[in-house]
Design an enzyme around this catalytic site. Structure first.
Site, PDB file in Angstrom:
ATOM      1  N   ASP A 281       0.865  -1.136  -0.106  1.00 56.40           N
ATOM      2  CA  ASP A 281      -0.218  -0.319  -0.230  1.00 56.40           C
ATOM      3  C   ASP A 281       0.898   0.667  -0.124  1.00 56.40           C
ATOM      4  O   ASP A 281       1.889   0.869   0.455  1.00 56.40           O
ATOM      5  CB  ASP A 281      -1.147  -0.234   1.212  1.00 56.40           C
TER       6      ASP A 281
HETATM    7  C1  BGC Z   1      -5.209   3.292   0.179  1.00 58.03           C
HETATM    8  C2  BGC Z   1      -4.898   2.001  -1.325  1.00 58.03           C
HETATM    9  C3  BGC Z   1      -5.204   2.986  -2.561  1.00 58.03           C
HETATM   10  C4  BGC Z   1      -3.804   3.550  -2.766  1.00 58.03           C
HETATM   11  C5  BGC Z   1      -3.553   4.329  -3.864  1.00 58.03           C
HETATM   12  C6  BGC Z   1      -3.755   4.207  -0.182  1.00 58.03           C
HETATM   13  O1  BGC Z   1      -3.339   5.074   0.700  1.00 58.03           O
HETATM   14  O2  BGC Z   1      -4.971   3.005   1.793  1.00 58.03           O
HETATM   15  O3  BGC Z   1      -7.069   1.824  -0.778  1.00 58.03           O
HETATM   16  O4  BGC Z   1      -5.507   1.587  -3.234  1.00 58.03           O
HETATM   17  O5  BGC Z   1      -3.480   4.443  -1.612  1.00 58.03           O
HETATM   18  O6  BGC Z   1      -4.552   5.444  -4.079  1.00 58.03           O
END
Ligand code: BGC
Length: 735
Positions: A281
């Protein structure tokens, strides 16, 4: 067209890969790559502006990174032309011309926005879910995005957590069905088609159980709980063929998932046989330092890599450190090859090596008529009618409607939490939609979501007095839904409560339209209104979908995928709670030493699976076709369902199972099957439900995922309180 063909063959020639066996193609490509280029494929960067020479960490520009082959994937590009430009740069100017994998959060729609995912799950309609994912994929692909960070498979029973809006609620079985339908919708039959995209199962794992509902907080749960309630949803999405997984921010058994080999390797690779790639993430590799398990970036990168994480999202830690690990002998180049293989494989599977420009450049695929119709259908089916005390709905065409409240005519608020590509101006508001169906609709804002506005309440009251009925929008703004939006109060904000009290004091019938991305405490609202319809943040076709229901053109069919509690103190709350040694004998009990609250009921205000229609349904004649179930055999249950009202409507027939005696404590009951049935007024239909044998399995006291023989009770009915019951026994294996 000609240009594309020439470019595509140039890539194939440059790579010298004419093999048509995918693994041979990828292996041969890896054989040509330098160590640096391989590490580049494990690096995902973000660009948020239209400027392709914007800085990365240090002095390196996106432009330079792409030319050097230091970037396998880019996320966050919001301009389709920029995607094409960046892809050209990769294909034409990097040594091997390896195409970039463009990813984005296409969560509940790309341009055509669907309701937030919690709403989508309330349709209980897997064909509708698939349609939503197909439209999302078609538009995303047309935009240039080949990879979506969806479905979110995090089960959650705590409405304080803002991200419940992105999931499918508190139940494992329903969430699993939605997740697999989404994967099938995104990836289609053929990932190489120019309208299918790669799915990403997230957030692996247990991200939906942060302590106290606070986003990014620690997760501490037992292994049996994880195996029974959380893991099956990720598994269902992986079994449906999802090509990628995103690791979650939280820790698990004290080890942040980004560095948790037990989860990322033992569970994901060994148990679930996942063959795709895992992306971290956002910046999570570096966050291992703040978690306190790595002293510096170098250690963080090593921990994550060794745990089995393939791709580093935006931290740049792999790019800066993996090369040195190889020279220092901490890892081998073979390890890097193993990590890069599934990334290249995904690009191959998507057809990017054949034609790096197959995604993008198709603006005419946005907002197609069929897509808008699907968005309207899904929004309509997602709305849940919680109360309708005197059958006030639907409304007559001649009704003088006072449409009041902060969400009644706000296009932005129809979008919901994830709308990176959304164009709010394309949303049809409630006011606009209702005006198409009803000649006498007047509007007053009343208040802002969290603020009074001068004269707002007086104006709303005066309008209510001049009308036959009030439709009052209450709830929470999109900004209080989704990531980093945890709340300690899930009550309607004070200014809106004030508006409700004033409007309700006029004596006019009040229908609340609840705009929200999470369950809320509606105890006062239930008393002060005549009906409550949960609309969620319904997306582009909000207005027409609402009008479909309010006019009676369709009967509401949404059913809750999450309990609505009496108050925030009941959280987390789930219908499928474990049994205890001191169950509460009845809701009205005064006995002290049982598992209950002294100041509130145990039951939520609105139970999982509930939702009304403009008709009633009755259930009878429950029969179990094979009450002595042999190992491996499905349980077949039949029931007669009658539409006892006067309008056609769709019912969701729900089946729950209780494992009477087991080696570990088991839930009171668990959803194990459901079917939707459309019934004319007065019609009776026999509905068949099948409980798959494997769905009776759980993590037993023997430490195995297995079905235990013994007695089970089945409940079938309208919601999780279903009381019509039957019984079956699972025979021991050798019988
Ligand atoms: C979120 C994810 C997301 C990623 C990319 C993160 O902060 O937890 O769900 O896909 O950002 O935008």
């Amino acid at each position: 067209m000609r240009k594309t063909i020439i470019i595509a063959s140039a890539v194939v020639l440059a790579l010298g890969c004419t093999e048509n066996r995918p693994d041979a193609f990828v292996d041969s490509l890896i054989g040509k790559m330098t160590l640096e280029e391989k590490i580049g494929q494990l690096n995902q960067i973000v660009t948020t502006s239209g400027d392709i020479t914007g800085p990365l960490e240090g002095s390196l520009s996106t432009y330079e990174a792409i030319k050097k082959g230091w970037c396998g994937s880019i996320l966050g590009v919001r301009n389709p032309d920029e995607i094409q430009r960046l892809q050209h740069l990769a294909v034409d100017s990097s040594r091997l011309g390896i195409p970039i994998l463009f990813g984005h959060d296409i969560i509940h729609g790309c341009r055509t926005i669907f309701p937030e995912n919690i709403g989508i799950s309330c349709t209980w309609d897997m064909e509708a879910v698939k349609k939503f994912a197909r439209v999302s994929a078609t538009e995303a692909a047309a935009f240039g995005v080949a990879w979506t960070f969806s479905p979110m498979c995090d089960v959650c029973a705590d409405a304080r957590w803002g991200r419940v809006s992105e999931g499918s609620g508190e139940d494992t079985y329903l969430s699993a069905r939605v997740a697999e339908a989404m994967v099938r919708g995104y990836q289609g039959e053929d990932l190489r088609a120019d309208s299918t995209i790669l799915a990403c199962v997230k957030h692996f794992a247990a991200y939906g159980a942060p302590e106290a509902g606070r986003d990014y907080n620690t997760v501490d749960m037992s292994w049996p709980m994880f195996r029974d309630k959380y893991l099956p949803v990720y598994k269902a999405a992986i079994d449906a063929g999802a090509g990628s997984v995103m690791s979650s921010f939280n820790d698990f058994e004290g080890i942040p998932v980004t560095a948790n080999r037990k989860l990322l390797h033992d569970v994901l690779r060994d148990s679930l046989a996942f063959g795709g790639f895992v992306v971290s993430d956002w910046n999570a590799v570096k966050e291992l330092i703040r978690h306190g398990v790595a002293a510096d970036e170098k250690e963080a990168a090593l921990l994550a890599f060794k745990a089995g994480l393939n791709m580093d999202m935006v931290a740049g830690a792999y790019l800066r450190n993996l090369g040195a690990f190889v020279s220092e002998g901490l890892i081998s180049e073979k390890d890097i090859d193993a990590a890069v293989r599934p990334v290249l494989q995904a690009k191959y599977d998507l057809g990017l090596f054949d034609d790096p420009f197959r995604y993008g450049g198709k603006a005419d695929r946005m907002y197609r008529q069929g897509s808008l119709e699907s968005a309207r259908e899904v929004a309509r089916k997602s709305m849940v009618l919680l109360t309708d005390k005197a059958g006030i709905l639907p409304l007559k065409e001649s009704s003088r409607i006072a449409l009041i409240g902060p969400f009644a005519d706000d296009k932005k608020e129809m979008v919901g939490a994830w709308g990176a590509m959304a164009e709010p101006e394309r949303c049809v508001t409630f006011l606009e939609g209702l005006k198409e169906e009803f000649p006498h609709v007047s509007y007053s804002e009343g208040c802002a979501p969290r603020k009074e506005i001068p004269g707002g309440i007086a104006d709303a009251v005066s309008l209510a007095r001049r009308s036959d009925v009030v439709l009052l929008t209450l709830g929470l703004p999109s900004s209080e839904s989704g990531e980093a939006a945890s709340l300690t109060s899930i009550s309607i904000p004070d200014c809106q409560k004030k508006l409700l009290r004033a409007v309700s004091a006029t004596g006019k019938p009040v229908v609340i339209l609840l705009v929200t991305g999470r369950p809320m405490d509606l105890s006062e609202e239930k008393e002060l209104s005549d009906a409550i319809l949960v609309t969620w943040h319904p997306g582009t076709m909000a207005g027409p979908a609402l009008a479909d229901l309010i006019s009676g053109e369709f009967s509401p069919s949404g059913r809750l995928s999450m309990s609505f509690p009496e108050n925030v103190g009941q959280l987390p709350i789930r219908y499928n709670q474990k049994r205890t040694g001191r169950p509460k004998p009845s809701e009205s009990t005064t006995s002290k030493y049982c598992s209950r609250y002294v100041d509130a009921p145990n039951k939520p205000l609105f139970v999982f699976g509930s939702g009304l229609s403009y008709t009633d349904f009755s259930y009878s004649n429950l029969r179990i076709e094979n009450p002595a179930v042999k190992a491996g055999e499905d349980v077949v249950v039949k029931i007669d369902v009658t539409n006892t009202g006067s309008v056609v409507a769709e019912e969701t027939v729900q089946l729950y199972v209780k494992d009477d005696v087991a080696s570990r404590t088991r839930p009171e009951r668990e959803l194990k099957a459901f079917e939707k049935v459309l019934l004319n007024a007065g019609e009776t239909s026999t509905v068949e439900l099948r409980v798959k044998y494997q769905d009776l399995a759980f993590f037993t006291a023997r430490g195995k995922w297995e079905v235990e023989s013994g007695d089970f009770t089945v409940f079938v009915g309208h919601d999780s309180d279903a009381s019509l019951s039957g019984a079956f026994s699972v025979l021991p294996e050798n019988r």
